[in-house]
Design an enzyme around this catalytic site. Structure first.
Site, PDB file in Angstrom:
ATOM      1  N   TYR A  95      63.636  14.403  19.049  1.00 61.54           N
ATOM      2  CA  TYR A  95      64.054  15.798  19.235  1.00 61.54           C
ATOM      3  C   TYR A  95      65.163  16.205  18.267  1.00 61.54           C
ATOM      4  O   TYR A  95      65.102  17.253  17.624  1.00 61.54           O
ATOM      5  CB  TYR A  95      64.545  16.020  20.670  1.00 61.54           C
ATOM      6  CG  TYR A  95      63.464  16.117  21.720  1.00 61.54           C
ATOM      7  CD1 TYR A  95      62.133  16.346  21.373  1.00 61.54           C
ATOM      8  CD2 TYR A  95      63.773  15.986  23.070  1.00 61.54           C
ATOM      9  CE1 TYR A  95      61.150  16.425  22.336  1.00 61.54           C
ATOM     10  CE2 TYR A  95      62.789  16.070  24.047  1.00 61.54           C
ATOM     11  CZ  TYR A  95      61.487  16.280  23.676  1.00 61.54           C
ATOM     12  OH  TYR A  95      60.520  16.378  24.635  1.00 61.54           O
ATOM     13  N   LYS A 122      59.337  17.465  28.603  1.00 59.61           N
ATOM     14  CA  LYS A 122      60.100  16.434  29.285  1.00 59.61           C
ATOM     15  C   LYS A 122      59.576  15.058  28.870  1.00 59.61           C
ATOM     16  O   LYS A 122      58.445  14.965  28.407  1.00 59.61           O
ATOM     17  CB  LYS A 122      60.048  16.643  30.807  1.00 59.61           C
ATOM     18  CG  LYS A 122      58.785  16.154  31.503  1.00 59.61           C
ATOM     19  CD  LYS A 122      58.944  16.306  33.008  1.00 59.61           C
ATOM     20  CE  LYS A 122      57.808  15.665  33.754  1.00 59.61           C
ATOM     21  NZ  LYS A 122      57.855  14.201  33.838  1.00 59.61           N
ATOM     22  N   LEU A 154      55.974  24.690  36.574  1.00 59.31           N
ATOM     23  CA  LEU A 154      56.342  26.086  36.782  1.00 59.31           C
ATOM     24  C   LEU A 154      55.249  27.031  36.291  1.00 59.31           C
ATOM     25  O   LEU A 154      55.271  28.223  36.605  1.00 59.31           O
ATOM     26  CB  LEU A 154      57.662  26.389  36.068  1.00 59.31           C
ATOM     27  CG  LEU A 154      58.886  25.639  36.608  1.00 59.31           C
ATOM     28  CD1 LEU A 154      60.132  25.989  35.812  1.00 59.31           C
ATOM     29  CD2 LEU A 154      59.106  25.951  38.088  1.00 59.31           C
ATOM     30  N   GLY A 155      54.295  26.516  35.503  1.00 57.68           N
ATOM     31  CA  GLY A 155      53.172  27.324  35.060  1.00 57.68           C
ATOM     32  C   GLY A 155      52.003  27.316  36.021  1.00 57.68           C
ATOM     33  O   GLY A 155      51.032  28.061  35.832  1.00 57.68           O
ATOM     34  N   ASP A 210      60.674  10.761  37.256  1.00 57.77           N
ATOM     35  CA  ASP A 210      59.435  11.311  36.707  1.00 57.77           C
ATOM     36  C   ASP A 210      59.092  12.672  37.295  1.00 57.77           C
ATOM     37  O   ASP A 210      58.692  13.581  36.563  1.00 57.77           O
ATOM     38  CB  ASP A 210      58.288  10.329  36.941  1.00 57.77           C
ATOM     39  CG  ASP A 210      57.012  10.740  36.216  1.00 57.77           C
ATOM     40  OD1 ASP A 210      57.116  11.330  35.124  1.00 57.77           O
ATOM     41  OD2 ASP A 210      55.916  10.469  36.736  1.00 57.77           O
ATOM     42  N   HIS A 215      60.165  18.507  38.547  1.00 60.55           N
ATOM     43  CA  HIS A 215      59.157  19.339  39.220  1.00 60.55           C
ATOM     44  C   HIS A 215      59.581  19.745  40.629  1.00 60.55           C
ATOM     45  O   HIS A 215      59.589  20.930  40.984  1.00 60.55           O
ATOM     46  CB  HIS A 215      57.820  18.588  39.335  1.00 60.55           C
ATOM     47  CG  HIS A 215      57.216  18.172  38.043  1.00 60.55           C
ATOM     48  ND1 HIS A 215      57.410  18.848  36.864  1.00 60.55           N
ATOM     49  CD2 HIS A 215      56.388  17.140  37.734  1.00 60.55           C
ATOM     50  CE1 HIS A 215      56.735  18.248  35.903  1.00 60.55           C
ATOM     51  NE2 HIS A 215      56.121  17.208  36.401  1.00 60.55           N
ATOM     52  N   ARG A 314      45.125  13.088  46.015  1.00 60.85           N
ATOM     53  CA  ARG A 314      45.906  13.838  45.038  1.00 60.85           C
ATOM     54  C   ARG A 314      46.175  15.216  45.635  1.00 60.85           C
ATOM     55  O   ARG A 314      45.257  16.005  45.861  1.00 60.85           O
ATOM     56  CB  ARG A 314      45.130  13.982  43.729  1.00 60.85           C
ATOM     57  CG  ARG A 314      45.859  14.835  42.675  1.00 60.85           C
ATOM     58  CD  ARG A 314      45.029  14.945  41.406  1.00 60.85           C
ATOM     59  NE  ARG A 314      45.702  15.754  40.389  1.00 60.85           N
ATOM     60  CZ  ARG A 314      45.546  17.073  40.244  1.00 60.85           C
ATOM     61  NH1 ARG A 314      44.711  17.723  41.050  1.00 60.85           N
ATOM     62  NH2 ARG A 314      46.189  17.735  39.300  1.00 60.85           N
ATOM     63  N   TRP A 562      78.641 -16.914  33.249  1.00 60.52           N
ATOM     64  CA  TRP A 562      77.627 -17.549  32.407  1.00 60.52           C
ATOM     65  C   TRP A 562      76.242 -17.036  32.788  1.00 60.52           C
ATOM     66  O   TRP A 562      76.067 -16.406  33.832  1.00 60.52           O
ATOM     67  CB  TRP A 562      77.679 -19.078  32.570  1.00 60.52           C
ATOM     68  CG  TRP A 562      79.011 -19.659  32.208  1.00 60.52           C
ATOM     69  CD1 TRP A 562      80.115 -19.743  33.008  1.00 60.52           C
ATOM     70  CD2 TRP A 562      79.384 -20.216  30.951  1.00 60.52           C
ATOM     71  NE1 TRP A 562      81.166 -20.327  32.337  1.00 60.52           N
ATOM     72  CE2 TRP A 562      80.742 -20.631  31.056  1.00 60.52           C
ATOM     73  CE3 TRP A 562      78.724 -20.428  29.742  1.00 60.52           C
ATOM     74  CZ2 TRP A 562      81.426 -21.229  30.017  1.00 60.52           C
ATOM     75  CZ3 TRP A 562      79.399 -21.030  28.697  1.00 60.52           C
ATOM     76  CH2 TRP A 562      80.738 -21.413  28.826  1.00 60.52           C
TER      77      TRP A 562
END
Length: 734
Positions: A95, A122, A154-155, A210, A215, A314, A562
């Site tokens: 980036y 992200k 968010l989309g 993640d 999210h 899912r 050690w």
């Protein structure tokens, strides 16, 4: 293409590191496969293709050439340029350099009306400090209104519906949207897929980093934030500021606010991806977190956030459960709740949907949505009968990334993460992820996840609902019972005829910490020094965390630390045992640097030299007798880097050896049996369900060094102790 009808034109550059002769073909193949359904007419497709061009962007001079070419074309054709978008789908480490290339070569003049928008995907850091570093770098090159940090969730129309529902039904629901009427809020994201072939990424992040920090926190903000004061005329900055205000009011997350799990095949996938059959990890693939908002609207309302991999379905949804006072005769389990569910994706409903209990005011049917008539069993995964609910769904469900890209064109920054929101979110989550990294996760599989991952919560605590905390018949819970905090069992000759400490993970770690402290005080009293050696891997991490709390109670200035083994890599490499020791213990304690003994001869080159480390031990440790050694035991029975089938024998004379690459990911240096068996005290630490098999194999006293190297430890029985939690040794009778 719509803009072209108005005399506007989009010039599209696809870019990668590939040379032009490779990239052109790849780009056009991708475009043809992607837009063949989007643009139905051949002439539309061709017109779009004519405006697409591949460029190689590998070094700064490539950016210079591209932007000089763009400027020249604009000047020659007298084009009025509205703006420029750079979409960076690159690793985070790139980036900063790419941002500098764009800033140096491609930013429009400040006095022009041309805008520039740079899009980043992200992850945006791994914790608060790395997020600060990233945002400081980006803000060095761009203004806030030029930075677009993508959270593609968010989309999703299923997420967008939350704020739209609240705005359009404000008259009906805002009076109910508070602690007086809401019992709890659930924010759930379940995934069926596992982490196979993705563990290189996932092992550095885990489920909280993640999806929860980003999210699900953004979703929480949309659910709980205040609405704009002027709902008819608010802008993107209003929404982002209101979300930031809400995130800033979330109460500090404590260790008791979270539980974590890991699916049972994760280590197998990790070892396959890293090609290292000794690789271990505590990374969480499941988490449930209890959050509270410290403001008048939501004070004391529990928000339960859940996310996980390798689960039975899912789905993603938000559930707002209202206080209803309904009483069902005969105590039915399926007594209908008064609730609103925003189905974001998946589940039995399969589509984004607004699901509202018929006991609540009927919401407005907004534009672009329709009444849905799902199958009778479509609410099974949500635990509802759909006949008791109003169900609405969108007529069109656009792809989330299409929505995001369109928002970049339109400058709608409310669909993107602001710098303030990002830093506030990491301020909240960083202490918890630091803690979770050190916790032994509960194991689960897809087939048993519905039972093994059940949990309950009360006030400021959340716990897995095992038999000790939940009475299923009488439906009673007690998170503060003695059963949850079971006492430590200390049994002489309790395991392999040696002393056993058995209890909860916390109780076992507390006992081990105390044993180390007592041994240290005795050694310093008798010899004015305490030499302790630690194993690597994930097992000692919770012990390191506990040792940091000793503060002044432990005379660190007279302690020498050690290592029993180390990979032949730089000490700054994330695979290094020393790096883990530093990250989790050394940087928190006041110990002289010369009392710390890394096992690597050249710490930056990662060069292993057994003779070097043996000389270091012999010259610093009187008689080469270490006072205390903490050993983890691998699921295959290995200790240090002494693996099954290795050539190291108890009668060898060398104290240190190098294990050559072949069996493991990289060569390693390890102490050997002659040094281990001279120690004044050795404690074996075994935590977690994955250790059950090796515990069962060796508990009856077998001695087979070739098969189980751990059985080669031969010190007097009162100097060898076993610290096992209930997950590693669940049944004392066996």
């Amino acid at each position: 293409m719509n803009g072209s009808e108005n005399g506007q034109q989009l010039k599209f550059y696809g870019a990668a590191r590939n040379p032009v002769h490779e990239g052109e073909g790849l780009l056009h193949q991708i475009l043809r496969n992607t837009i063949k359904e989007s643009l139905s007419r051949q002439d539309e497709r061709q017109r779009f293709f004519d405006n697409c061009q591949y460029v190689q962007l590998k070094r700064e001079n490539d950016y210079t050439s591209l932007c000089n070419s763009m400027n020249q074309e604009i000047k020659q054709k007298s084009i009025t340029e509205n703006g420029r978008i750079f979409y960076l789908s690159v690793p985070p480490f790139a980036y900063s350099s790419i941002a500098s290339y764009i800033s140096n070569n491609c930013k429009p003049d400040r006095d022009s009306k041309t805008w520039i928008r740079v899009v980043f995907e992200k992850p945006f850091g791994k914790d608060l400090q790395t997020a600060k570093d990233l945002t400081n770098e980006l803000r060095h090159y761009f203004d806030e209104d030029q930075i677009y940090m993508v959270d593609h969730y968010l989309g999703k129309i299923g997420v967008d519906q939350i704020l739209q529902f609240r705005l359009e039904n404000a008259r009906l629901y805002e009076p109910l949207w508070n602690r007086d009427y809401v019992s709890r809020i659930e924010i759930i994201m379940k995934e069926q897929e596992n982490c196979a072939e993705r563990t290189e990424f996932y092992n550095s992040y885990g489920v909280i980093r993640d999806v929860m920090q980003n999210h699900l926190t953004e979703i929480l903000a949309l659910v709980c934030m205040e609405l704009p004061a002027y709902q008819a005329g608010f802008n993107a900055n209003d929404v982002r500021q209101l979300k930031a205000d809400l995130i800033g009011k979330l109460k500090k997350l404590e260790p008791t606010h979270a539980i974590v799990g890991q699916y049972k095949d994760y280590i197998t996938h990790l070892r396959q991806d890293f090609k290292d059959i000794t690789k271990e990890s505590n990374v969480s693939t499941f988490a449930a977190v209890l959050l509270y908002v410290d403001n008048p609207r939501w004070n004391d309302v529990p928000i339960v956030m859940v996310a996980g991999k390798e689960l039975t379905e899912r789905t993603a949804y938000v559930r707002i459960v209202f206080k209803d006072g309904i009483y069902c005769l005969d105590n039915q389990v399926d007594c209908p709740a008064t609730e609103i569910i925003f189905n974001i994706q998946g589940g039995d409903l399969r589509i984004p949907a607004e699901v509202t209990s018929k006991a609540l005011p009927q919401p407005i049917l907004r534009s672009g949505w329709q009444i849905a008539y799902p199958m009778v069993n479509a609410g099974h995964s949500l635990g509802i009968h759909v006949s008791d609910y109003h169900v609405r769904s969108p007529k069109i469900n656009p792809d989330a990334y299409s929505v995001v890209v369109d928002a970049v064109f339109r400058g709608k920054q409310d669909l993107f993460v602001s710098t303030e929101n990002l830093l506030l979110s990491w301020t909240l989550w960083t202490p918890l992820v630091d803690h979770a990294d050190k916790v032994i996760p509960k194991l689960y599989s897809k087939t048993d996840s519905n039972t093994s991952l059940k949990f309950l919560y009360h006030k400021d605590r959340i716990a897995f609902a095992d038999n000790s905390t939940y009475d299923c018949v009488n439906r009673r819970k007690n998170l503060y019972s003695k059963e949850l905090n079971q006492p430590l069992n200390v049994i002489n000759q309790g395991f392999r005829n040696q002393k056993l400490y058995q209890g909860s993970t916390d109780a076992v770690i507390d006992a081990l910490q105390n044993d180390i402290l007592v041994s240290a005080m005795a050694a310093i009293r008798d010899r004015n020094v305490f030499h302790i050696a630690f194993s690597g891997g994930s097992t000692p991490l919770p012990l390191f965390q506990k040792l940091t709390s000793l503060d002044t109670a432990m005379p660190w200035s007279k302690c020498h630390i050690w290592m029993v083994d180390e990979r032949c890599v730089s000490v700054t490499d994330n695979r290094s045992n020393f790096q883990s020791l530093y990250d989790n213990l050394l940087r928190y304690i006041n110990i002289p640097y010369y009392n710390i003994h890394p096992a690597i001869a050249n710490q930056h080159a990662g060069f292993c030299d057994a003779d070097y480390y043996e000389r270091e031990i012999v010259s610093n440790v009187n008689g080469s007798v270490l006072d205390y050694i903490v050993l983890g035991v691998g699921s295959d029975g290995h200790i240090a880097s002494l693996f099954p089938g290795s050539q190291q024998k108890t009668e060898d004379t060398n104290y240190v050896a190098v294990v050559e690459k072949g069996y493991v990911d990289t060569a390693r240096v390890t102490v050997t049996f002659p040094l281990l068996n001279k120690a004044r005290a050795i404690s074996m630490l075994l935590l977690g369900e994955r250790k059950q098999a090796i515990v069962n194999d060796i508990k009856n006293g077998i001695v087979d060094i070739n098969r189980y190297p751990v059985t080669g430890i031969n010190v007097s029985d009162n100097h060898l102790k076993w610290f096992l939690d209930y997950n590693a040794l669940p049944d004392l009778e066996t």
